[in-house]
Design a protein around this motif. Structure first.
Motif, mmCIF file in Angstrom:
data_model
loop_
_atom_site.group_PDB
_atom_site.id
_atom_site.type_symbol
_atom_site.label_atom_id
_atom_site.label_comp_id
_atom_site.label_asym_id
_atom_site.label_seq_id
_atom_site.Cartn_x
_atom_site.Cartn_y
_atom_site.Cartn_z
ATOM 1 N N PRO A 32 0.797 -1.233 0.000
ATOM 2 C CA PRO A 32 0.000 0.000 0.000
ATOM 3 C C PRO A 32 0.830 1.284 0.000
ATOM 4 O O PRO A 32 0.258 2.375 -0.077
ATOM 5 N N HIS A 33 2.152 1.148 0.090
ATOM 6 C CA HIS A 33 3.030 2.312 0.116
ATOM 7 C C HIS A 33 3.925 2.374 -1.116
ATOM 8 O O HIS A 33 4.787 3.250 -1.196
ATOM 9 N N VAL A 114 -7.159 -6.633 -9.895
ATOM 10 C CA VAL A 114 -5.881 -6.314 -9.255
ATOM 11 C C VAL A 114 -6.223 -5.717 -7.897
ATOM 12 O O VAL A 114 -7.166 -4.927 -7.778
ATOM 13 N N ASP A 115 -5.517 -6.112 -6.874
ATOM 14 C CA ASP A 115 -5.782 -5.639 -5.524
ATOM 15 C C ASP A 115 -5.498 -4.144 -5.437
ATOM 16 O O ASP A 115 -4.358 -3.708 -5.582
ATOM 17 N N GLY A 116 -6.535 -3.351 -5.206
ATOM 18 C CA GLY A 116 -6.372 -1.907 -5.149
ATOM 19 C C GLY A 116 -5.475 -1.432 -4.037
ATOM 20 O O GLY A 116 -4.941 -0.318 -4.094
ATOM 21 N N ASP A 135 -13.664 -1.925 -23.706
ATOM 22 C CA ASP A 135 -14.627 -1.984 -22.603
ATOM 23 C C ASP A 135 -14.281 -3.108 -21.621
ATOM 24 O O ASP A 135 -15.153 -3.820 -21.124
ATOM 25 N N ILE A 136 -12.978 -3.254 -21.361
ATOM 26 C CA ILE A 136 -12.519 -4.241 -20.378
ATOM 27 C C ILE A 136 -12.689 -3.633 -18.983
ATOM 28 O O ILE A 136 -12.291 -2.492 -18.740
ATOM 29 N N THR A 137 -13.283 -4.388 -18.076
ATOM 30 C CA THR A 137 -13.564 -3.893 -16.736
ATOM 31 C C THR A 137 -12.367 -4.135 -15.813
ATOM 32 O O THR A 137 -11.837 -5.247 -15.763
ATOM 33 N N LEU A 138 -11.961 -3.103 -15.097
ATOM 34 C CA LEU A 138 -10.898 -3.225 -14.111
ATOM 35 C C LEU A 138 -11.530 -3.276 -12.724
ATOM 36 O O LEU A 138 -12.254 -2.363 -12.322
ATOM 37 N N ILE A 139 -11.248 -4.330 -11.984
ATOM 38 C CA ILE A 139 -11.824 -4.538 -10.651
ATOM 39 C C ILE A 139 -10.708 -4.417 -9.616
ATOM 40 O O ILE A 139 -9.742 -5.181 -9.648
ATOM 41 N N THR A 140 -10.851 -3.463 -8.704
ATOM 42 C CA THR A 140 -9.778 -3.185 -7.741
ATOM 43 C C THR A 140 -10.230 -3.304 -6.291
ATOM 44 O O THR A 140 -9.475 -2.949 -5.380
ATOM 45 N N ASP A 141 -11.445 -3.800 -6.053
ATOM 46 C CA ASP A 141 -11.985 -3.781 -4.690
ATOM 47 C C ASP A 141 -11.942 -5.140 -4.003
ATOM 48 O O ASP A 141 -12.690 -5.392 -3.073
ATOM 49 N N ARG A 142 -11.088 -6.041 -4.464
ATOM 50 C CA ARG A 142 -10.999 -7.347 -3.815
ATOM 51 C C ARG A 142 -9.563 -7.867 -3.840
ATOM 52 O O ARG A 142 -8.804 -7.588 -4.768
ATOM 53 N N VAL A 277 0.712 6.563 -3.972
ATOM 54 C CA VAL A 277 -0.516 6.360 -3.202
ATOM 55 C C VAL A 277 -1.339 5.276 -3.884
ATOM 56 O O VAL A 277 -1.526 5.302 -5.103
ATOM 57 N N ALA A 278 -1.826 4.326 -3.085
ATOM 58 C CA ALA A 278 -2.586 3.203 -3.634
ATOM 59 C C ALA A 278 -4.065 3.555 -3.768
ATOM 60 O O ALA A 278 -4.620 4.332 -2.977
ATOM 61 N N VAL A 279 -4.689 2.948 -4.764
ATOM 62 C CA VAL A 279 -6.112 3.152 -5.026
ATOM 63 C C VAL A 279 -6.942 2.805 -3.791
ATOM 64 O O VAL A 279 -7.878 3.517 -3.422
#
Length: 605
Positions: A32-33, A114-116, A135-142, A277-279
């Motif tokens: 995260p850093h 990808v882990d946000g 229109d590829i979806t990026l998922i960062t909340d898991r 800074v991480a998402v």
């Protein structure tokens, strides 16, 4: 780690992708850093692949697994990935990176996770731009790995400690004032820091959460009146709490940074570095909060050391030089006595002699001790499972590259030397001398105050280019003051961008480390640390101010590896003057065999 274990982990990851209806996953080397060296908790890419290099990005789909890394690690990665089913993808100019590959291979409407928490804002922007057309979806909340990494290590819990006040030239409150001035100049009401070395510098605190770097896991949120340090409070002693309070810094739990950011309003302007800074850190921030995306003020402030800092660094370099005299004299004696030594012995011997010096804390990075073909791997690291003995047949010889450094309370060191073992060849000497010419070219350089640091790289490479030789890494990086051995913003590498933040300023400390690597044969690198100094008595003043380098590493360069006919008189004079200085700085700090070694190795040629 067995190859089967890696196969099993990748298969388990694919099962999760199927269950969660994901097309692909990206596993970066990050936390995260956005640190270079990671606590074990965040070494996901290493856990999945077995690849031990510090740079690499893994991509896994239902029928593909590939790891992208740069030229420093190609041979290293090829060996460690062999038999795992993971393809080595070589990062090089003109070759597709992992984002290019995904954009080309995936179909419209596919999804990528990808882990946000370990994805920088800047990298997210690059992914979104690349994926938009399909229109590829990026998922960062898991965190997809949470389902398969059952024995994941815990987060580090080491206590924080104060940077010894005798080596601190500026109070934390004074540094906060300077950062707030930078915020005001940028027009920001708030500033988020996640980069650990910036936080350690700003608070005058140090920690042990990350190997080799004396930093601790934390975030920091600063506004015009208050500053909050988000850190595991169990790591903070009552004395440090009081010191922070006196400096105007409040404490909050490490995990509370997201909720604190969630309290910002659309009237606020948040300054942050999008590459640091991480998402996930911004997961609770409300819509319409304004961002000012630029380098953190502290990154530039800490790169310019005070005069007192530079004086302390010089003393740390003398301590390190004395330790290296002890090491090299003992090392050469043991070899001469017929003792069989290995690359691993080099590491343990270096730690032993450095740990006897005042203010020693730890190595500043994993020692690179590479003999012959292993020296051709710029970031090689010997392990108990894979190392070389320093053996040569009668009448033959080889080269041992030793890149090492230490963290002292009064400075951070980083030095590379090459040792000949046995009968070195004319080709060895030619290569070594050509690299030395490159090193001297940069050490002697003069350049305009404020020049973008990447632009001076060609000065160093010119002697190698003249011989149609080159190397794949940068020539120099910034170095922290009892902080990270790799520090920005300056970088001496012609392939780097040239924003104004990379301007060379007085009292910046950088490395000077040209090299040459012959795959399967040997590697050569000569590295000293240098300080930007103003030209004391300029010949001209009409064309602005100029800087030059002061070399502050004190350790002989092995003249037995030099082909003297390849050096001109200016280069010979530089080398002899350097060795004269090394002797003067160290002669009263060593005795016995170490002094004999120093005296012999600093003789003029």
């Amino acid at each position: 780690m067995s190859k089967q274990a890696i196969h099993d982990r990748i298969d388990s990851l694919r099962d999760v992708l199927t269950k969660q209806d994901l097309t692909a996953i990206i596993v970066p080397t990050a936390d995260p850093h956005l640190s270079e060296y990671l606590p074990e908790y965040w070494q996901s890419r290493r856990w999945l692949t077995g690849f031990t290099g510090s740079v690499g990005t893994l991509v896994v789909t239902a029928d593909f697994a590939g790891l992208w890394t740069d030229s420093r690690y190609w041979v290293h990665a090829a060996h460690e990935l062999s038999g795992t089913g993971i393809t080595l993808e070589k990062l090089a100019p003109g070759q597709p990176n992992h984002i290019d590959w995904l954009s080309e291979q995936l179909a419209e409407g596919d999804s990528v996770a990808v882990d946000g928490d370990v994805l920088s804002i800047a990298e997210q922007d690059r992914l979104l731009d690349a994926f938009e057309a399909k229109d590829i979806t990026l998922i960062t909340d898991r965190d997809v790995l949470a389902d398969i990494w059952s024995d994941r290590p815990a987060l580090p819990t080491a206590k924080l400690y104060q940077h010894d006040e005798q080596f601190v030239a500026q109070s934390a409150s004074s540094k906060l004032d300077a950062v707030r001035a930078g915020m005001s100049e940028a027009g920001a009401t708030h500033h988020l820091l996640s980069s650990l070395d910036d936080i350690a510098w700003l608070t005058n605190l140090r920690g042990s959460d990350v190997d080799y770097n004396p930093v601790f896991l934390a975030h920091m949120l600063i506004d015009e009146q208050t500053a909050t340090l988000f850190v595991d409070n169990n790591k903070v002693s009552s004395d440090i709490k009081q010191s922070l309070q006196e400096s105007g810094i409040e404490l909050a739990d490490y995990e509370a940074v997201q909720s604190a950011l969630g309290k910002l309003t659309p009237e606020d302007l948040l300054l942050l570095d999008p590459s640091k800074v991480a998402v996930g850190t911004l997961s609770q921030i409300v819509d319409n909060v304004g961002f000012i995306e630029q380098m953190a003020p502290s990154t530039k402030l800490k790169s310019v050391k005070s005069d007192a800092d530079v004086d302390h660094v010089r003393e740390a370099m003398r301590q390190d030089g004395a330790a290296l005299c002890e090491f090299f004299s003992a090392f050469e004696q043991r070899l001469a006595a017929g003792e069989r030594l290995s690359e691993l012995d080099v590491d343990s011997m270096l730690i032993e002699v450095r740990s006897q010096q005042p203010h020693y804390v730890s190595p500043s990075f994993p020692t690179i001790a590479g003999f012959n073909e292993n020296g051709a791997l710029p970031h090689y690291r010997a392990t108990p499972e894979k190392f070389n003995y320093l053996d040569v047949s009668e009448g033959e010889g080889g080269l041992l590259l030793i890149d090492s450094g230490a963290q002292y309370q009064n400075g951070t060191t980083d030095i590379t030397r090459v040792v000949g073992i046995g009968q070195v060849t004319d080709e060895h000497k030619r290569d070594f001398t050509t690299v030395l010419k490159a090193h001297i070219a940069l050490a002697r350089a003069h350049f305009p105050d404020g020049i973008a640091s990447p632009l001076i790289d060609a000065i160093c490479r010119a002697p190698l280019w003249r011989a149609q030789m080159d190397y794949g890494h940068g020539t120099g990086h910034g170095v922290g003051y009892f902080l990270n051995v790799h520090e920005g913003p300056q970088v001496i590498a012609y392939s780097a961008s040239t924003p104004k933040e990379r301007a060379m300023k007085v009292n910046m400390i950088s490395s000077n480390e040209p090299g040459l690597y012959r795959e399967g044969k040997w590697g050569i690198r000569i590295e000293n640390l240098v300080v930007n100094r103003a030209v004391a008595n300029p010949n001209e003043t009409e064309f602005g101010k100029f800087l030059h380098f002061e070399t502050v590493t004190y350790c002989p360069i092995d003249t037995r590896l030099i082909d003297k006919t390849l050096l001109d008189s200016i280069e010979l004079n530089w080398l002899n003057d350097y060795h004269s200085q090394v002797y003067a700085e160290l002669k009263d700090r060593v005795d016995g065999a170490a002094l004999d070694w120093l005296t012999e190795r600093t003789q003029a040629i």
